[in-house]
Motif scaffolding. Sequence first.
Motif, mmCIF file in Angstrom:
data_model
loop_
_atom_site.group_PDB
_atom_site.id
_atom_site.type_symbol
_atom_site.label_atom_id
_atom_site.label_comp_id
_atom_site.label_asym_id
_atom_site.label_seq_id
_atom_site.Cartn_x
_atom_site.Cartn_y
_atom_site.Cartn_z
ATOM 1 N N GLY A 1 -11.172 1.923 2.564
ATOM 2 C CA GLY A 1 -11.742 1.259 3.729
ATOM 3 C C GLY A 1 -11.722 -0.258 3.591
ATOM 4 N N ALA A 2 -12.047 -0.737 2.396
ATOM 5 C CA ALA A 2 -12.039 -2.181 2.155
ATOM 6 C C ALA A 2 -10.628 -2.739 2.248
ATOM 7 C CB ALA A 2 -12.649 -2.485 0.784
ATOM 8 N N LEU A 3 -9.639 -1.975 1.750
ATOM 9 C CA LEU A 3 -8.247 -2.422 1.834
ATOM 10 C C LEU A 3 -7.762 -2.473 3.281
ATOM 11 C CD1 LEU A 3 -6.649 -0.576 -1.209
ATOM 12 C CD2 LEU A 3 -6.667 -3.037 -0.841
ATOM 13 N N MET A 4 -8.158 -1.497 4.089
ATOM 14 C CA MET A 4 -7.773 -1.496 5.497
ATOM 15 C C MET A 4 -8.391 -2.695 6.217
ATOM 16 S SD MET A 4 -5.724 1.058 5.976
ATOM 17 C CE MET A 4 -5.114 0.681 4.315
ATOM 18 N N LEU B 1 10.131 -11.206 5.871
ATOM 19 C CA LEU B 1 9.101 -10.718 4.948
ATOM 20 C C LEU B 1 8.805 -9.273 5.307
ATOM 21 C CD1 LEU B 1 6.884 -10.943 2.782
ATOM 22 C CD2 LEU B 1 5.359 -11.826 4.569
ATOM 23 N N ASN B 2 9.181 -8.348 4.419
ATOM 24 C CA ASN B 2 8.860 -6.943 4.595
ATOM 25 C C ASN B 2 7.574 -6.625 3.832
ATOM 26 O OD1 ASN B 2 11.283 -6.306 6.024
ATOM 27 N ND2 ASN B 2 12.389 -6.171 4.089
ATOM 28 N N VAL B 3 6.578 -6.118 4.537
ATOM 29 C CA VAL B 3 5.349 -5.652 3.897
ATOM 30 C C VAL B 3 5.340 -4.130 4.001
ATOM 31 C CG1 VAL B 3 2.827 -5.693 3.931
ATOM 32 C CG2 VAL B 3 4.106 -7.775 4.447
ATOM 33 N N CYS B 4 5.472 -3.456 2.884
ATOM 34 C CA CYS B 4 5.565 -1.995 2.872
ATOM 35 C C CYS B 4 4.169 -1.390 2.785
ATOM 36 C CB CYS B 4 6.422 -1.533 1.695
ATOM 37 S SG CYS B 4 8.145 -2.055 1.829
ATOM 38 N N ALA B 5 3.722 -0.778 3.888
ATOM 39 C CA ALA B 5 2.373 -0.224 3.921
ATOM 40 C C ALA B 5 2.177 0.635 5.181
ATOM 41 C CB ALA B 5 1.352 -1.357 3.916
ATOM 42 N N PRO B 6 1.700 1.873 5.019
ATOM 43 C CA PRO B 6 1.731 2.673 3.789
ATOM 44 C C PRO B 6 3.144 3.212 3.608
ATOM 45 C CG PRO B 6 0.749 3.940 5.570
ATOM 46 C CD PRO B 6 1.095 2.605 6.141
ATOM 47 N N TYR B 7 3.623 3.132 2.404
ATOM 48 C CA TYR B 7 5.052 3.346 2.152
ATOM 49 C C TYR B 7 5.257 4.274 0.965
ATOM 50 C CZ TYR B 7 9.835 2.253 0.656
ATOM 51 O OH TYR B 7 11.142 2.343 0.271
ATOM 52 N N ALA B 8 6.365 5.035 1.029
ATOM 53 C CA ALA B 8 6.873 5.804 -0.107
ATOM 54 C C ALA B 8 8.365 5.975 0.088
ATOM 55 C CB ALA B 8 6.191 7.166 -0.214
ATOM 56 N N SER B 9 9.138 5.797 -0.969
ATOM 57 C CA SER B 9 10.591 5.914 -0.863
ATOM 58 C C SER B 9 11.019 7.279 -0.356
ATOM 59 C CB SER B 9 11.237 5.639 -2.223
ATOM 60 O OG SER B 9 11.372 4.263 -2.451
ATOM 61 N N ARG B 10 10.366 8.339 -0.819
ATOM 62 C CA ARG B 10 10.751 9.683 -0.386
ATOM 63 C C ARG B 10 10.593 9.821 1.122
ATOM 64 N NH1 ARG B 10 8.654 14.146 -4.848
ATOM 65 N NH2 ARG B 10 9.859 13.342 -6.612
ATOM 66 N N PHE C 1 0.859 -1.192 0.000
ATOM 67 C CA PHE C 1 0.000 0.000 0.000
ATOM 68 C C PHE C 1 0.891 1.236 0.000
ATOM 69 C CE2 PHE C 1 -2.938 3.173 1.745
ATOM 70 C CZ PHE C 1 -4.110 2.857 1.071
ATOM 71 N N ALA C 2 0.710 2.086 -0.999
ATOM 72 C CA ALA C 2 1.476 3.333 -1.090
ATOM 73 C C ALA C 2 0.774 4.432 -0.292
ATOM 74 C CB ALA C 2 1.605 3.762 -2.549
ATOM 75 N N ILE C 3 1.555 5.374 0.212
ATOM 76 C CA ILE C 3 0.961 6.501 0.938
ATOM 77 C C ILE C 3 -0.046 7.224 0.051
ATOM 78 C CG2 ILE C 3 1.456 8.780 1.924
ATOM 79 C CD1 ILE C 3 4.051 7.643 3.035
ATOM 80 N N GLU C 4 0.278 7.374 -1.226
ATOM 81 C CA GLU C 4 -0.631 8.085 -2.134
ATOM 82 C C GLU C 4 -1.926 7.310 -2.396
ATOM 83 O OE1 GLU C 4 1.196 6.622 -6.431
ATOM 84 O OE2 GLU C 4 1.695 8.610 -5.670
ATOM 85 N N ASN C 5 -1.960 6.026 -2.055
ATOM 86 C CA ASN C 5 -3.183 5.243 -2.240
ATOM 87 C C ASN C 5 -4.328 5.715 -1.357
ATOM 88 O OD1 ASN C 5 -1.524 2.041 -2.864
ATOM 89 N ND2 ASN C 5 -2.092 3.694 -4.261
ATOM 90 N N SER D 1 7.721 3.862 -9.221
ATOM 91 C CA SER D 1 6.558 4.388 -8.496
ATOM 92 C C SER D 1 6.782 4.480 -6.988
ATOM 93 C CB SER D 1 5.316 3.529 -8.785
ATOM 94 O OG SER D 1 4.964 3.608 -10.145
ATOM 95 N N GLY D 2 7.912 5.024 -6.585
ATOM 96 C CA GLY D 2 8.139 5.299 -5.173
ATOM 97 C C GLY D 2 8.416 4.084 -4.323
#
Length: 276
Positions: A106-109, A165-174, A93-97, A231-232
């Motif tokens: 809401g459904a994703l959360m 196992l790294n799960v990136c959420a909510p994530y952005a490289s910047r 999940f990206a921060i911009e999502n 894409s970040g």
Amino acid sequence: MTWILGWTVSLLAFIKAQLVTLLLHVLSAGPIPRHVAFEMDGNRRFARLTGRRAVEGHSDGFIHSSGYILDPASVILEICMHLDIRCVTVYAFAIENFNRPPDEVGALMKLAEERLIEIAQNGALLSQYGVRLNVLGHRELLPMHVQVAIDKAERMTCQNNRAILNVCAPYASRHEITLAVQSVVQQALDKDNFDSSLITEQTIEENLMTSLGGSPPLDIFIRTSGVKRLSGFLQWQCCENTQIHMVNTYWPDFGLWDFVPILLDYQRKVWARSSS
């Protein structure tokens, strides 16, 4: 006739399983990447192609801890564990999502909470292979009930030390890079005499979320769905030695036969470097 058909199906499934085991055994004889990252893209487009809602595509591609539901994330994770790949990182999940329609967010959360609760309650797949779960990202943006589920799942796997196992959420490289730079600058300021020489590429890298979680350098980056950009996701980690693969398959359809050519290409390039 029914029992003959059933026996034939079982036999074919057994033969397929044996062939997969043999293939993985052959692959494991060559150089194996330490860290593979997956940008799990194409869930929404996959759902539209099959006439379903976007969140159903996300559900198809999400990790099930039981190991009995053959979603692509669990299948790929199990393949990686069979090959003794030390670390797998997925972009969940990206921060911009958060800018997506509120009902989808809401459904994703809710989906994330359900999967994390599964892991906290049993976590068969992670326990079987000794995998520690790290959730990387701007957690404060998540609903509190999801943060609680993350804490429980991480505690449940914190003693596992065979793989990560790294799960990136909510994530952005910047965001990750900014936090790392801030941390390194603060460490330099905390010295009795400010020492700017402490602010280096190495110290910044040591303060990235992946490094703090014990992840080795990134060897292979894979993005599904045919989109050709980062894409970040892990922009710092994609260094000169990282092999980047953009594949056309949507994530819910991604499987062993998409992954094998990538692994073979990695092995070929490693052998080429070692012989040059």
